[in-house]
Design an enzyme around this catalytic site. Structure first.
Site: not given
Length: 422
Positions: A360, A301, A255, A357, A306-307, A304, A350, A298
């Site tokens: 993010h 998936k 992850h 938000d 944040c990654y 996003d 995201d 992942r």
């Protein structure tokens, strides 16, 4: 095979979380596709349409529309500043009462976002209010919980230490941190196998807890042999066959968040050479998708933003240690700025179809900062990572403060904080 599929489909309503049965899709071979004869189609490959595959198809379409626009990659800093300034001047809406225990995180995300965009945007008055809030949570200087009357927690203490690090020691707030109490508390959370419970008696343990503990201790000058015993061994066993890291040892799913926590901790402890770095760089590269250009956390998936930090920061750490660049920074920046900014609302979301938000926004900004710079260790410093040993060189028209990818903080702020306790 068909009877097994039918049996599986008939049983799916009993599975928790499954809203509908998967759809079987027949994919013909290339020769059969080109023949144009429906009768010649043979089921060579069977794929399952799921909510995830359908969501990604939709996301790819939305990203392509945004990526194909002629607009340049420009970060609308003034627009995002309004978004991050608002919580410090207006009460949060009632719907956010559920975030009561996350107050330390809100302080860090919002203040760090402002600081990363411009050092002067985190005003002295706001820094004073942050430290005032922090020491109301624990007047004795730590360890810290999420709010008044809440148990001390590794995540809350990590977020508060980070928030204080960007407060320029206003009101002598750095010396109000009770390092002795925090160190004794960290030892009480330590497990024999090298892990750390997140909260005494009731907390879980995984790579996140280790990173919070090691990050706190290194920033406050508290790393000792006793505190670090067996930590490296725990983390080594969290790397799985994919190349990334899971939360706990022995084949937990890889992850992005767990991987960052493990790699950043190993960097602080000077033990990156004890893992399979080649597999790790491959895994990080596989997290970036050609169509969306962003990063996922992942396998299989959705991307996003944040990654951009959790995986992008991992890549930056590997780059600093001389393992090369395993992501395409230019394309990642394009995803963040074209797909995760909105013309009508400030803040960073995201992915298309969601709302901005604070979480993010902060990690999206850190992701942009990573794409704008290259990282290397100061050749005069060897062995374990020293906070002030990074050489950060701009590779783009930098509009953000250089950040230290191990800690997710502006490099200049981190250096001052570290030297204060060193």
């Amino acid at each position: 095979m068909s009877s097994q599929l039918s049996s599986f489909q008939n049983s799916t309503p009993k599975l928790l979380g499954r809203k509908r049965s998967p759809t079987e899709r027949i994919v013909p071979s290339e020769e059969e596709s080109s023949s144009g004869s429906e009768e010649s189609v043979v089921a060579m490959v069977k794929e399952m349409d799921t909510e995830t595959t359908e969501a990604r198809d939709k996301l790819i379409y939305e990203c392509r529309l945004l990526l194909e626009r002629d607009e340049s990659n420009t970060l609308n800093k003034e627009f995002h500043r309004r978004y991050l300034d608002s919580p410090f001047s207006h009460p949060l809406p009632p719907g956010m009462v559920a975030l009561d225990a996350s107050a330390p995180w809100l302080l860090y995300w919002i203040a760090n976002g402002l600081r990363t965009m411009n050092q002067s945007w985190l005003k002295t008055e706001t820094q004073y209010r942050i430290q005032e809030k922090v020491f109301r949570v624990n007047p004795h200087g730590g360890p810290f919980g999420g709010g008044l009357g809440q148990l001390p927690h590794l995540a809350g203490t990590y977020a508060i230490v980070n928030a204080l690090a960007i407060c320029d020691n206003v009101e002598g707030c750095w010396d109000k941190i009770n390092r002795t109490s925090i160190y004794d508390w960290l030892l009480s959370l330590k497990r024999e196998d090298g892990g750390f419970q997140t909260c005494l008696g009731v907390g879980e343990y995984d790579t996140r807890g280790i990173y919070c503990a090691i990050s706190i201790a290194s920033m406050l000058g508290l790393l000792t042999q006793e505190l670090c015993e067996n930590v490296v061994e725990f983390l080594i066993h969290c790397q799985n066959y994919e190349g990334g890291f899971g939360g706990v040892p022995h084949e937990d799913e890889a992850h992005g968040g767990y991987t960052f926590c493990a790699v950043a901790s190993l960097a602080i402890l000077g033990a990156l050479d004890r893992i399979d770095v080649e597999k790790l760089t491959d895994w990080c590269s596989q997290r970036q998708y050609n169509d969306e250009k962003g990063l996922s956390g992942r396998s299989n998936k959705l991307v996003d933003v944040c990654y951009s930090f959790w995986v992008g920061g991992t890549a930056a750490i590997l780059e600093a240690y001389g393992y090369g660049n395993c992501i395409n920074k230019a394309e990642l920046k394009e995803y963040i700025l074209k797909c995760c900014q909105m013309e009508t609302r400030p803040g960073i979301r995201d992915k298309p179809g969601t709302r901005p938000d604070f979480y993010h926004t902060n990690y999206g900004l850190l992701g942009v900062a990573i794409t704008e710079n290259s990282f290397q260790l100061d050749p005069r410093v060897s062995n374990s990572l020293k906070i002030d040993s990074f050489i950060i060189n701009p590779i783009d028209n930098s509009v953000l403060e250089p950040i230290n990818p191990v800690y997710g903080l502006p490099s200049s702020d981190l250096e001052k904080f570290y030297k204060h306790f060193k």
